[in-house]
Write a protein that holds these residues in place. Structure first.
Motif, PDB file in Angstrom:
ATOM      1  N   HIS A   1       9.245  -6.616   3.548  1.00 52.75           N
ATOM      2  CA  HIS A   1       8.989  -5.593   2.527  1.00 52.75           C
ATOM      3  C   HIS A   1       7.507  -5.216   2.500  1.00 52.75           C
ATOM      4  O   HIS A   1       7.163  -4.040   2.354  1.00 52.75           O
ATOM      5  N   VAL A   2       6.641  -6.203   2.647  1.00 50.58           N
ATOM      6  CA  VAL A   2       5.199  -5.936   2.654  1.00 50.58           C
ATOM      7  C   VAL A   2       4.825  -5.105   3.873  1.00 50.58           C
ATOM      8  O   VAL A   2       4.075  -4.124   3.770  1.00 50.58           O
ATOM      9  N   VAL A   3       5.351  -5.465   5.033  1.00 52.03           N
ATOM     10  CA  VAL A   3       5.060  -4.712   6.256  1.00 52.03           C
ATOM     11  C   VAL A   3       5.575  -3.280   6.128  1.00 52.03           C
ATOM     12  O   VAL A   3       4.879  -2.317   6.483  1.00 52.03           O
ATOM     13  N   ALA A   4       6.775  -3.103   5.580  1.00 52.30           N
ATOM     14  CA  ALA A   4       7.325  -1.758   5.386  1.00 52.30           C
ATOM     15  C   ALA A   4       6.492  -0.983   4.371  1.00 52.30           C
ATOM     16  O   ALA A   4       6.268   0.222   4.523  1.00 52.30           O
ATOM     17  N   GLY A   5       6.003  -1.666   3.338  1.00 54.88           N
ATOM     18  CA  GLY A   5       5.145  -1.020   2.344  1.00 54.88           C
ATOM     19  C   GLY A   5       3.832  -0.572   2.943  1.00 54.88           C
ATOM     20  O   GLY A   5       3.344   0.527   2.641  1.00 54.88           O
ATOM     21  N   ILE A   6       3.240  -1.386   3.811  1.00 55.15           N
ATOM     22  CA  ILE A   6       1.992  -1.012   4.491  1.00 55.15           C
ATOM     23  C   ILE A   6       2.227   0.208   5.370  1.00 55.15           C
ATOM     24  O   ILE A   6       1.450   1.170   5.357  1.00 55.15           O
ATOM     25  N   ALA A   7       3.310   0.191   6.134  1.00 56.28           N
ATOM     26  CA  ALA A   7       3.603   1.309   7.034  1.00 56.28           C
ATOM     27  C   ALA A   7       3.838   2.596   6.252  1.00 56.28           C
ATOM     28  O   ALA A   7       3.332   3.665   6.630  1.00 56.28           O
ATOM     29  N   THR A   8       4.582   2.529   5.163  1.00 65.37           N
ATOM     30  CA  THR A   8       4.852   3.719   4.358  1.00 65.37           C
ATOM     31  C   THR A   8       3.583   4.256   3.723  1.00 65.37           C
ATOM     32  O   THR A   8       3.336   5.466   3.716  1.00 65.37           O
ATOM     33  N   ALA A   9       2.754   3.367   3.196  1.00 63.65           N
ATOM     34  CA  ALA A   9       1.501   3.798   2.573  1.00 63.65           C
ATOM     35  C   ALA A   9       0.567   4.418   3.614  1.00 63.65           C
ATOM     36  O   ALA A   9      -0.095   5.424   3.337  1.00 63.65           O
TER      37      ALA A   9
ATOM     38  N   ARG B   1       1.442   5.981   6.406  1.00 64.28           N
ATOM     39  CA  ARG B   1       1.977   7.294   6.774  1.00 64.28           C
ATOM     40  C   ARG B   1       1.638   8.337   5.718  1.00 64.28           C
ATOM     41  O   ARG B   1       1.433   9.504   6.031  1.00 64.28           O
ATOM     42  N   ALA B   2       1.569   7.908   4.459  1.00 62.47           N
ATOM     43  CA  ALA B   2       1.261   8.841   3.370  1.00 62.47           C
ATOM     44  C   ALA B   2      -0.237   9.059   3.216  1.00 62.47           C
ATOM     45  O   ALA B   2      -0.660   9.939   2.480  1.00 62.47           O
ATOM     46  N   GLY B   3      -1.047   8.245   3.876  1.00 64.20           N
ATOM     47  CA  GLY B   3      -2.488   8.361   3.738  1.00 64.20           C
ATOM     48  C   GLY B   3      -3.027   7.662   2.505  1.00 64.20           C
ATOM     49  O   GLY B   3      -4.163   7.865   2.112  1.00 64.20           O
ATOM     50  N   ALA B   4      -2.225   6.836   1.873  1.00 60.31           N
ATOM     51  CA  ALA B   4      -2.644   6.088   0.683  1.00 60.31           C
ATOM     52  C   ALA B   4      -3.156   4.731   1.149  1.00 60.31           C
ATOM     53  O   ALA B   4      -2.377   3.851   1.491  1.00 60.31           O
ATOM     54  N   LEU B   5      -4.471   4.554   1.154  1.00 65.26           N
ATOM     55  CA  LEU B   5      -5.073   3.350   1.718  1.00 65.26           C
ATOM     56  C   LEU B   5      -5.557   2.406   0.626  1.00 65.26           C
ATOM     57  O   LEU B   5      -6.679   1.904   0.673  1.00 65.26           O
ATOM     58  N   THR B   6      -4.720   2.147  -0.363  1.00 63.73           N
ATOM     59  CA  THR B   6      -5.087   1.225  -1.437  1.00 63.73           C
ATOM     60  C   THR B   6      -4.048   0.119  -1.540  1.00 63.73           C
ATOM     61  O   THR B   6      -2.893   0.291  -1.143  1.00 63.73           O
ATOM     62  N   ALA B   7      -4.480  -0.988  -2.096  1.00 61.79           N
ATOM     63  CA  ALA B   7      -3.568  -2.116  -2.282  1.00 61.79           C
ATOM     64  C   ALA B   7      -2.467  -1.763  -3.285  1.00 61.79           C
ATOM     65  O   ALA B   7      -1.327  -2.229  -3.159  1.00 61.79           O
TER      66      ALA B   7
ATOM     67  N   ALA C   1      -0.976   1.144  -3.643  1.00 59.40           N
ATOM     68  CA  ALA C   1       0.054   1.908  -2.952  1.00 59.40           C
ATOM     69  C   ALA C   1       0.929   0.994  -2.095  1.00 59.40           C
ATOM     70  O   ALA C   1       2.151   1.147  -2.058  1.00 59.40           O
ATOM     71  N   VAL C   2       0.310   0.047  -1.420  1.00 53.49           N
ATOM     72  CA  VAL C   2       1.077  -0.894  -0.586  1.00 53.49           C
ATOM     73  C   VAL C   2       2.001  -1.736  -1.463  1.00 53.49           C
ATOM     74  O   VAL C   2       3.179  -1.922  -1.145  1.00 53.49           O
ATOM     75  N   ALA C   3       1.485  -2.231  -2.586  1.00 57.61           N
ATOM     76  CA  ALA C   3       2.308  -3.049  -3.485  1.00 57.61           C
ATOM     77  C   ALA C   3       3.484  -2.244  -4.032  1.00 57.61           C
ATOM     78  O   ALA C   3       4.614  -2.733  -4.106  1.00 57.61           O
ATOM     79  N   LEU C   4       3.219  -0.998  -4.415  1.00 54.81           N
ATOM     80  CA  LEU C   4       4.280  -0.148  -4.948  1.00 54.81           C
ATOM     81  C   LEU C   4       5.356   0.097  -3.898  1.00 54.81           C
ATOM     82  O   LEU C   4       6.556  -0.034  -4.182  1.00 54.81           O
TER      83      LEU C   4
ATOM     84  N   SER D   1       1.018   8.517  -6.511  1.00 52.00           N
ATOM     85  CA  SER D   1      -0.357   8.068  -6.693  1.00 52.00           C
ATOM     86  C   SER D   1      -0.481   7.351  -8.030  1.00 52.00           C
ATOM     87  O   SER D   1      -0.205   7.929  -9.086  1.00 52.00           O
ATOM     88  N   LEU D   2      -0.873   6.088  -7.994  1.00 55.40           N
ATOM     89  CA  LEU D   2      -1.030   5.337  -9.236  1.00 55.40           C
ATOM     90  C   LEU D   2      -2.204   5.859 -10.045  1.00 55.40           C
ATOM     91  O   LEU D   2      -2.174   5.847 -11.282  1.00 55.40           O
TER      92      LEU D   2
END
Length: 102
Positions: free
Chosen positions: A5-13, A15-21, A23-26, A59-60
């Motif tokens: 789930h963490v790896v998928a969250g990193i990949a999704t974030a 791809r979206a250009g969201a480079l924050t922790a 966004a990855v956690a969400l 975006s949080l």
């Protein structure tokens, strides 16, 4: 959280250009909820953005700012600090700078 789930969250974030922790956690939580079959809570205030994989990223920062009440305070002024300056601004009539005695 599960590693996948963490790896998928990193990949999704990414791809979206969201480079924050945040966004990855969400996104990792969304992947975890999707695996469990739970319904994802809808965010009515901020429309989510679609990314290449069909996933959405909210975006949080935008979400947090949308929930803040308006600030009634006046803007700060730095006029009082002008007297601390050694060189003052020239007057509007174009005279040269005047150095003040220390």
């Amino acid at each position: 959280m599960v590693h996948e789930h963490v790896v998928a969250g990193i990949a999704t974030a990414l791809r979206a250009g969201a480079l924050t922790a945040d966004a990855v956690a969400l996104e990792a939580r969304k992947w975890g909820e999707a695996d469990q079959g739970a319904d994802q809570p809808a965010d009515q205030d901020i429309p989510p953005r679609r990314v290449d994989g069909g996933a959405t990223v909210t975006s949080l920062t935008e979400r947090r700012l949308a929930a803040l009440p308006p600030d009634p305070r006046p803007l700060p002024s730095v006029a009082a600090y002008d007297q601390l300056l050694r060189f003052r601004r020239p007057p509007a009539d174009g005279q040269a700078y005047q150095e003040e005695a220390p």
